[in-house]
Design an enzyme around this catalytic site. Sequence first.
Site, PDB file in Angstrom:
ATOM      1  CG  HIS A   1     -14.985  67.190  89.304  1.00 32.30           C
ATOM      2  ND1 HIS A   1     -14.069  68.234  89.243  1.00 32.30           N
ATOM      3  CD2 HIS A   1     -16.192  67.757  89.052  1.00 32.30           C
ATOM      4  CE1 HIS A   1     -14.702  69.356  88.954  1.00 32.30           C
ATOM      5  NE2 HIS A   1     -15.996  69.104  88.832  1.00 32.30           N
TER       6      HIS A   1
ATOM      7  CG  ASP B   1     -10.545  66.765  87.905  1.00 29.43           C
ATOM      8  OD1 ASP B   1     -11.666  66.519  88.411  1.00 29.43           O
ATOM      9  OD2 ASP B   1     -10.387  66.963  86.681  1.00 29.43           O
TER      10      ASP B   1
ATOM     11  CG  ASP C   1     -15.866  73.318  88.902  1.00 28.98           C
ATOM     12  OD1 ASP C   1     -16.161  72.123  89.027  1.00 28.98           O
ATOM     13  OD2 ASP C   1     -15.638  73.844  87.787  1.00 28.98           O
TER      14      ASP C   1
ATOM     15  CD  GLU D   1     -16.255  67.812  85.298  1.00 24.86           C
ATOM     16  OE1 GLU D   1     -17.288  68.138  84.711  1.00 24.86           O
ATOM     17  OE2 GLU D   1     -15.357  68.637  85.600  1.00 24.86           O
ATOM     18  CD  GLU D   2     -13.133  71.129  85.968  1.00 25.66           C
ATOM     19  OE1 GLU D   2     -13.513  71.312  84.801  1.00 25.66           O
ATOM     20  OE2 GLU D   2     -13.658  71.689  86.946  1.00 25.66           O
TER      21      GLU D   2
ATOM     22  CG  ASP E   1     -19.479  69.684  89.102  1.00 26.68           C
ATOM     23  OD1 ASP E   1     -18.934  70.661  89.644  1.00 26.68           O
ATOM     24  OD2 ASP E   1     -18.974  69.085  88.132  1.00 26.68           O
TER      25      ASP E   1
ATOM     26  CG  HIS F   1     -13.639  76.526  84.768  1.00 25.48           C
ATOM     27  ND1 HIS F   1     -13.842  75.850  83.591  1.00 25.48           N
ATOM     28  CD2 HIS F   1     -14.001  75.657  85.749  1.00 25.48           C
ATOM     29  CE1 HIS F   1     -14.325  74.639  83.850  1.00 25.48           C
ATOM     30  NE2 HIS F   1     -14.431  74.505  85.168  1.00 25.48           N
TER      31      HIS F   1
HETATM   32  N1  BES Z   1     -18.948  72.108  87.267  1.00 20.74           N
HETATM   33  C1  BES Z   1     -18.669  72.160  85.889  1.00 20.74           C
HETATM   34  C2  BES Z   1     -19.878  71.958  85.013  1.00 20.74           C
HETATM   35  C3  BES Z   1     -20.949  72.995  85.103  1.00 20.74           C
HETATM   36  C4  BES Z   1     -20.693  74.279  85.500  1.00 20.74           C
HETATM   37  C5  BES Z   1     -22.215  72.644  84.770  1.00 20.74           C
HETATM   38  C6  BES Z   1     -21.712  75.199  85.578  1.00 20.74           C
HETATM   39  C7  BES Z   1     -23.228  73.559  84.833  1.00 20.74           C
HETATM   40  C8  BES Z   1     -22.960  74.839  85.249  1.00 20.74           C
HETATM   41  C9  BES Z   1     -17.619  71.133  85.514  1.00 20.74           C
HETATM   42  O1  BES Z   1     -16.615  71.001  86.466  1.00 20.74           O
HETATM   43  C10 BES Z   1     -16.930  71.599  84.266  1.00 20.74           C
HETATM   44  O2  BES Z   1     -16.335  72.631  84.288  1.00 20.74           O
HETATM   45  N2  BES Z   1     -17.027  70.822  83.203  1.00 20.74           N
HETATM   46  C11 BES Z   1     -16.303  71.095  82.020  1.00 20.74           C
HETATM   47  C12 BES Z   1     -16.284  69.845  81.210  1.00 20.74           C
HETATM   48  C13 BES Z   1     -15.324  69.836  80.088  1.00 20.74           C
HETATM   49  C14 BES Z   1     -13.908  70.073  80.507  1.00 20.74           C
HETATM   50  C15 BES Z   1     -15.424  68.552  79.327  1.00 20.74           C
HETATM   51  C16 BES Z   1     -16.935  72.252  81.255  1.00 20.74           C
HETATM   52  O3  BES Z   1     -18.162  72.417  81.252  1.00 20.74           O
HETATM   53  O4  BES Z   1     -16.177  73.029  80.683  1.00 20.74           O
HETATM   54 ZN    ZN Z   2     -15.243  72.761  86.164  1.00 23.38          ZN
END
Ligand code: BES
Ligand code: ZN
Length: 461
Positions: A89, A91, A122, A156-157, A183, A430
């Site tokens: 992603h 974004d 990320d 995705e975010e 990711d 984040h």
């Molecule tokens: N890269 C992350 C997901 C992630 C981070 C998985 C660390 C495992 C370990 C992804 O970009 C993310 O932040 N996803 C969000 C999804 C949500 C907004 C629906 C999350 O996990 O908060």
């Molecule tokens: Zn993320």
Amino acid sequence: MQAVIDYLKQNEDRFVDELCDYVRFSSVSAQPERREDVRACAEWLLKRCLQIGLEARLCLTGGHPIILAKTPAAAPKGTRRPRFMVYGHYDVQPPEPFDLWTTPPFQPRIEGRSLFARGASDNKGQHLAHLNAVEAYLKTGTPLPCDLTFVIEGEEEVGSKSLAGFLKEHHQELHCDAVVVSDTGMPSKEQPALTYALRGIAALEITLHGPSRDLHSGIFGGSVDNPAMALAQLLAQLRDKNGRIAIPGLYDDVQPLSKFERKEFARLPLNEKSYRKFLGVPQLFGEKGWTFLEQRAARPTLEINGLTSGYQGEGSKTIVPSWAKAKLTLRLVPDQDPAKIIKLVKAHLKKICPPTVKLEVKSGHGAEPYLVEPTGAQAQAALRALKTAFQRKPVLMREGGSIPIVNDFKKILGVETLLLGLALPDDNAHSPNEKFDLDCYANGQLMSAYLWQELSTDTKP
Ligand code: BES
Ligand code: ZN
């Protein structure tokens, strides 16, 4: 193959420059005012895919565009060979608060082996590593043992709202033998990792409505409920003294952790003291009976992500606020279902909300948890590629974050996802001062280059 490896080495500096260009776009999907920046970022990526020699197009969905790119057809007509999809992603999360960044979030800065910028880890750096590896194959004329499809989305975010529809609509064109996603994370530079489980998520927003307007707290306070106070009391009831979520039925579908998995968790090289220090908290907190590693990856949680009410400016203002709002997310583990969980939370809130305020609950995005046995041929192939690239034995992990679309890859395309993350625990995803490690970037490119060889020998199309 040696030509590919040499090419990656020779072009290392340019690949870093390109990542710097990529992270200059403030592609924050959550903020409508950044819509044009998100679009410009997608256009940059499209151009990059075309330069590499991929057949690429921008797909408009109504949300932020999806980049679809493919390696040019190479198999003789009538023959089939494996095809893999790389998902990522472009974004990023909002960069705020700006004042906590050492340098501005969209002006990349390199210090030692770290590249600082929002989105560096990320997820821009992680999927760019895969694109660079393909460039190395195509530009050196080294035949790829498989076909590749890249799907890089811009939502995705914010829960991947458009992608499932896109997968359904294009499922024939997107047919593949497995999906590869970088990711997730790895415990340290010395420990490449294959992640075999992710938590799911369920988001909701609660508003408590009190008086029809903010009131003078001296004139009216005491005779009318304060929505901020009522919300604080309501939220406080959602967890018990043992750190468990106090919502009836919430744990009903939680699959028990096997003895084997608990042993694997215990082998991970993270200790409580350094973890506590790293996070800057006086003491850790979590559900009793589980280690902190289990708590953050394999147990359900309920978090308050944001809390708003009353006067937020400087100085004081003596009011009873008219409303109070909280943004919540629950992280879910196999076999919890986001829709069922939202129902349980809503019913419980309704039950415990006092009659002095009006409760409004809006449900947001949701994603199911993901779990795949890491014993199959493809997982073994991925472990070999990780080992060769990083020159270290990889570890198997469960991770606490969510990637909403991986379950749809299974449901819509019928394939499993290999999660081969390149992020380090201190990458500040984040958070302010996000960074990506340039060794992980370089090794990630190598891993990708080896992966197609390993996966193709073990996959019958
Ligand atoms: N890269 C992350 C997901 C992630 C981070 C998985 C660390 C495992 C370990 C992804 O970009 C993310 O932040 N996803 C969000 C999804 C949500 C907004 C629906 C999350 O996990 O908060
Ligand atoms: Zn993320």
